[in-house]
Design an enzyme around this catalytic site. Structure first.
Site, mmCIF file in Angstrom:
data_model
loop_
_atom_site.group_PDB
_atom_site.id
_atom_site.type_symbol
_atom_site.label_atom_id
_atom_site.label_comp_id
_atom_site.label_asym_id
_atom_site.label_seq_id
_atom_site.Cartn_x
_atom_site.Cartn_y
_atom_site.Cartn_z
ATOM 1 N N ARG A 179 79.743 52.502 37.494
ATOM 2 C CA ARG A 179 79.111 53.301 38.548
ATOM 3 C C ARG A 179 79.744 53.080 39.930
ATOM 4 O O ARG A 179 79.491 53.822 40.856
ATOM 5 C CB ARG A 179 77.607 52.976 38.585
ATOM 6 C CG ARG A 179 76.866 53.460 37.359
ATOM 7 C CD ARG A 179 75.489 52.815 37.205
ATOM 8 N NE ARG A 179 75.560 51.487 36.577
ATOM 9 C CZ ARG A 179 74.485 50.755 36.267
ATOM 10 N NH1 ARG A 179 73.275 51.192 36.542
ATOM 11 N NH2 ARG A 179 74.627 49.565 35.701
ATOM 12 N N THR A 222 74.903 42.458 28.264
ATOM 13 C CA THR A 222 74.667 41.149 28.898
ATOM 14 C C THR A 222 74.359 40.055 27.860
ATOM 15 O O THR A 222 74.717 38.895 28.062
ATOM 16 C CB THR A 222 73.516 41.237 29.916
ATOM 17 O OG1 THR A 222 72.413 41.918 29.303
ATOM 18 C CG2 THR A 222 73.925 42.014 31.151
ATOM 19 N N ASP A 274 76.779 40.378 40.303
ATOM 20 C CA ASP A 274 76.657 41.569 41.152
ATOM 21 C C ASP A 274 75.375 41.554 41.983
ATOM 22 O O ASP A 274 74.965 42.573 42.512
ATOM 23 C CB ASP A 274 76.749 42.855 40.314
ATOM 24 C CG ASP A 274 75.586 43.014 39.341
ATOM 25 O OD1 ASP A 274 74.764 42.076 39.216
ATOM 26 O OD2 ASP A 274 75.494 44.084 38.716
ATOM 27 N N GLY A 276 65.608 47.056 34.702
ATOM 28 C CA GLY A 276 64.771 46.768 33.548
ATOM 29 C C GLY A 276 63.345 46.505 34.022
ATOM 30 O O GLY A 276 63.130 45.829 35.023
ATOM 31 N N ASN A 320 75.183 48.273 41.815
ATOM 32 C CA ASN A 320 75.791 49.070 40.747
ATOM 33 C C ASN A 320 76.612 50.215 41.311
ATOM 34 O O ASN A 320 77.435 50.793 40.615
ATOM 35 C CB ASN A 320 74.717 49.626 39.817
ATOM 36 C CG ASN A 320 73.937 48.505 39.149
ATOM 37 O OD1 ASN A 320 74.518 47.573 38.614
ATOM 38 N ND2 ASN A 320 72.632 48.574 39.235
HETATM 39 C C1 UD1 Z 1 70.670 44.243 34.230
HETATM 40 C C2 UD1 Z 1 69.457 43.956 33.361
HETATM 41 C C3 UD1 Z 1 68.248 44.647 33.958
HETATM 42 C C4 UD1 Z 1 68.035 44.188 35.382
HETATM 43 C C5 UD1 Z 1 69.306 44.411 36.217
HETATM 44 C C6 UD1 Z 1 69.140 43.770 37.574
HETATM 45 C C7 UD1 Z 1 70.264 43.773 31.036
HETATM 46 C C8 UD1 Z 1 70.363 44.461 29.733
HETATM 47 N N1 UD1 Z 1 69.695 44.458 32.024
HETATM 48 O O1 UD1 Z 1 70.914 45.635 34.150
HETATM 49 O O2 UD1 Z 1 67.087 44.360 33.187
HETATM 50 O O3 UD1 Z 1 66.946 44.868 35.961
HETATM 51 O O4 UD1 Z 1 70.429 43.810 35.573
HETATM 52 O O5 UD1 Z 1 70.242 43.995 38.379
HETATM 53 O O6 UD1 Z 1 70.654 42.640 31.141
HETATM 54 N N2 UD1 Z 1 78.014 42.014 32.341
HETATM 55 C C9 UD1 Z 1 78.918 41.329 31.558
HETATM 56 N N3 UD1 Z 1 79.234 41.814 30.341
HETATM 57 C C10 UD1 Z 1 78.674 42.927 29.824
HETATM 58 C C11 UD1 Z 1 77.738 43.640 30.620
HETATM 59 C C12 UD1 Z 1 77.423 43.145 31.870
HETATM 60 O O7 UD1 Z 1 79.451 40.294 31.967
HETATM 61 O O8 UD1 Z 1 78.999 43.294 28.674
HETATM 62 C C13 UD1 Z 1 77.701 41.508 33.684
HETATM 63 C C14 UD1 Z 1 78.089 42.480 34.794
HETATM 64 O O9 UD1 Z 1 79.383 42.203 35.267
HETATM 65 C C15 UD1 Z 1 77.040 42.219 35.852
HETATM 66 C C16 UD1 Z 1 75.836 41.713 35.073
HETATM 67 O O10 UD1 Z 1 76.305 41.350 33.803
HETATM 68 O O11 UD1 Z 1 77.466 41.213 36.759
HETATM 69 C C17 UD1 Z 1 74.767 42.792 34.951
HETATM 70 O O12 UD1 Z 1 75.301 43.902 34.250
HETATM 71 P P1 UD1 Z 1 74.936 45.406 34.577
HETATM 72 O O13 UD1 Z 1 75.646 46.273 33.632
HETATM 73 O O14 UD1 Z 1 75.077 45.663 36.020
HETATM 74 O O15 UD1 Z 1 73.373 45.389 34.181
HETATM 75 P P2 UD1 Z 1 72.262 46.369 34.682
HETATM 76 O O16 UD1 Z 1 72.357 47.661 33.972
HETATM 77 O O17 UD1 Z 1 72.252 46.406 36.146
HETATM 78 CA CA CA Z 2 73.516 45.449 37.704
#
Ligand code: UD1
Ligand code: CA
Length: 456
Positions: A15, A79, A103, A140, A227
Site C-alpha cells: 500500500r 505475520t 511499521d 484487526g 500502511n
Molecule cells: C496487522 C495485524 C492487525 C493489526 C495491525 C496493526 C495481522 C494478521 N494483522 O495487520 O491485526 O491491527 O497489524 O497495525 O497480524 N510482516 C512480515 N511478514 C509478512 C507479513 C507482514 O514480516 O509476511 C510484517 C510487516 O513488515 C509489518 C508487520 O509485519 O511490519 C505488519 O504487517 P502488515 O501487513 O502491515 O499487517 P496489517 O495488515 O497492518
Molecule cells: Ca500494518
C-alpha cells in the site's frame, strides 16, 4: 529466563507504492524500523531479532549498527508465518518473547516496560496491546466474550458487518510465553480472506487451549501503524509534535512547532530559539543560547553556545561558540569552525579548519584547508584545492589578511601575519610577515580612447 523481542519487518508494504521496503521509510529523519529497534534497546531486552524479507539486504544495511540478529522470511505469507521463520532464534530459549511491528514507530519505552510488567505480573501466556480507534479501517478487531476477556482477533477483511463496528483494535504488539508460542504456531492456518498465516490467530488458539490471555489498552497514538503514505505523514506529525514538545519543556523556544523538523536523536540546550523552517537531523547537538533563524538544515553537527545561524546548510561539522553563520552558507562535512568567527553569505567551506575570530564574510570557497585565528578573507577568495585529479591542502597561518578575489592554488602555505594583495593568484609559500602580490602590474595607456576614435 530469556527475554527477547522479535520485530516483524519482512512485509511487502504494497500500500506504500514504493520500491523501498516499508519499514525503511523515515519518520522524523529516521527509518521506522530503527525507531522501533531503539525503543526496544532502551526497554532492556537481552536480544533483538528482526524478521526480514522484502528488501532484506537494504534492511540489513540500514540496521547494521544496531547489534541485532536476523531471521529470513523468503515468502511473505503473513505475520504468523513471519514468526515461524524465527523458530531457530527462539528454539533454545525459555521465557518471554515480545513481538512488535517495524511499521509502528510511535510505541514508547515507557509503554513497552509497563506492558512486559503487565504480562509477567498477570501470569499470562499471551498478552496484547489494544487501542480504541475512531476510524479502525484496516486494523484487526478485538472480539471480547461476555466476561470481557479477549476471545479472538478478526482481520478487517474477514470481519462480519457487526465486527466491523468494533472500535477496539489490535496494535500488533504482543508478549508470549516462548514455548507456548512455538507450540501454537503449528496450528495456524491460512483459511482467510488474504490466504495468509495470521499471527493474530494465536489468540483464539490459546484461548481454546485454556491459556490465560491478557490485554492492555493504550493510547491510540502509540499503536498507529503505517500502511500508506497518508498514514506515514500522520505518524510524522505526531512524532514531530512529541519531539518539539519535549524540547520546549526543556527550555527551548520553538516559534512555530508545526513548521520545525527536529530528529529524534537531536539534543538542544535551553534558551536556544528555533524559528520556522529549520530541519535539524541526525545526532546534532545545539548548545545553549543559539538563535536559528528560518530555513536552515543542520545534519549531525555540533553547534556551540550562542551561535547565530541564518538560512544555511551545515553537514557533519562543528561550529564554535559565538560564531555567526549565513545567510546562505554551505558548511560541508568534516569542517570545524572556531569561536567568535564569522561565516557570511555565499560562503562554502569543505573539510577545513577555521580558527577563532576569523572572518570569511562573503562569496568565498575554502576546501581542504587549515586556517588560523584572526584572519580576514576578502570577498571572492577561492582555495583552489583540486587540480583535476587530486585534492590538495592549503595552510593559512594566524592574522593573515587575504585580499579580495585571491586564488590560493593548493598545496600552498601562507604563514602568520601576512597580507595578500587583492586579485593575487598565490602558488608559492608566503613567508611570515610579508605582503604577497601575485598579479601583473597595471599599465595605463595615455589617450588610448581618443587615439582610437572611441570617444562617445
Ligand atoms: C496487522 C495485524 C492487525 C493489526 C495491525 C496493526 C495481522 C494478521 N494483522 O495487520 O491485526 O491491527 O497489524 O497495525 O497480524 N510482516 C512480515 N511478514 C509478512 C507479513 C507482514 O514480516 O509476511 C510484517 C510487516 O513488515 C509489518 C508487520 O509485519 O511490519 C505488519 O504487517 P502488515 O501487513 O502491515 O499487517 P496489517 O495488515 O497492518
Ligand atoms: Ca500494518
Amino acid at each position: 529466563m530469556d527475554k527477547c523481542v522479535l520485530i516483524l519487518a519482512g512485509g511487502k508494504g504494497k500500500r506504500m507504492k514504493s520500491d523501498l521496503p516499508k519499514v525503511l521509510h523515515k519518520v522524523c529523519g529516521k527509518e521506522m524500523l530503527n525507531h522501533v529497534i531503539d525503543v526496544m534497546r532502551k526497554s532492556d531486552f537481552e536480544s533483538i531479532n528482526i524478521i526480514i524479507g522484502k528488501g532484506a539486504d537494504q534492511v540489513k544495511i540500514a540496521t547494521k549498527e544496531k547489534n541485532v540478529t536476523y531471521s529470513f522470511q523468503s515468502e511473505q505469507l503473513g505475520t504468523g508465518h513471519a514468526v515461524m521463520c524465527a523458530k531457530e532464534f527462539l528454539k533454545d530459549k525459555d521465557g518471554i518473547v515480545a513481538i512488535f511491528a517495524g511499521d509502528a514507530p510511535l510505541i514508547s519505552e515507557d509503554t513497552v516496560k509497563k506492558f512486559i510488567k503487565f504480562h509477567e505480573q498477570g501470569g499470562y501466556k499471551a498478552t496484547l496491546l489494544t487501542s480504541i480507534l475512531e476510524h479502525p479501517d484496516g486494523y484487526g478487531r478485538i472480539i471480547r466474550n461476555s466476561q470481557d476477556g479477549v476471545e479472538r482477533i478478526v482481520e478487517h477483511k474477514d470481519c462480519s458487518a457487526d465486527e466491523l463496528k468494533v472500535k477496539e483494535v489490535n496494535a500488533a504488539m504482543y508478549c508470549f510465553d516462548i514455548k507456548i508460542l512455538l507450540n501454537g504456531l503449528e496450528k495456524i492456518k491460512n483459511d482467510n480472506a488474504q490466504k495468509e498465516y495470521y499471527l493474530t490467530d494465536m489468540i483464539e488458539i490459546l484461548r481454546k487451549a485454556g491459556e490465560k490471555i491478557g490485554a492492555m489498552a493504550i493510547d491510540f497514538e502509540e499503536t498507529l501503524g503505517v500502511n500508506s503514505r497518508v498514514q506515514l505523514s500522520e505518524v510524522e506529525r505526531i512524532m514531530r509534535n512529541r519531539i518539539n514538545k519535549k524540547h520546549m519543556e526543556n527550555g527551548v523556544t520553538i516559534i512555530d512547532p508545526n513548521c520545525t523538523y527536529i530528529g529524534e536523536d537531536v539534543q538542544i540546550e535551553k534558551d536556544t530559539i528555533v524559528y520556522p523552517g529549520n530541519v535539524i537531523e541526525g545526532n546534532s547537538i545545539i548548545k545553549e543560547g543559539c538563535i536559528l533563524y528560518p530555513n536552515s538544515r543542520i545534519v549531525s553537527s555540533i553547534i556551540s553556545e550562542n551561535v547565530t545561524i541564518q538560512s544555511s546548510v551545515i553537514l557533519e561539522s562543528k561550529i564554535g561558540s559565538n560564531t555567526t553563520v549565513g545567510p546562505f552558507a554551505y558548511i560541508r562535512p568534516e569542517t570545524s569552525i572556531g569561536s567568535h568567527a564569522r561565516i557570511g553569505d555565499f560562503v562554502e567551506i569543505k573539510k577545513s579548519k577555521i580558527g577563532n575570530n576569523t572572518k570569511v564574510s562573503h562569496l568565498t570557497y575554502i576546501g581542504d584547508a587549515e586556517v588560523g585565528k584572526n584572519c580576514n578573507f576578502g570577498c571572492g577568495t577561492v582555495v583552489v584545492n583540486y587540480d583535476g585529479k587530486e585534492k590538495h591542502k592549503t595552510i593559512i597561518g594566524d592574522n593573515s589578511f587575504i585580499g579580495c578575489n585571491t586564488n590560493l592554488v593548493s598545496p600552498v602555505e601562507v604563514e602568520d601575519n601576512t597580507y595578500i594583495a587583492a586579485g593575487s593568484t598565490i602558488t608559492e609559500k608566503v613567508p611570515e610577515g610579508s605582503l604577497a602580490i601575485a598579479r601583473s602590474r597595471q599599465v595605463n595607456k595615455k589617450d588610448w580612447v581618443s587615439k582610437n576614435n572611441l570617444k562617445k
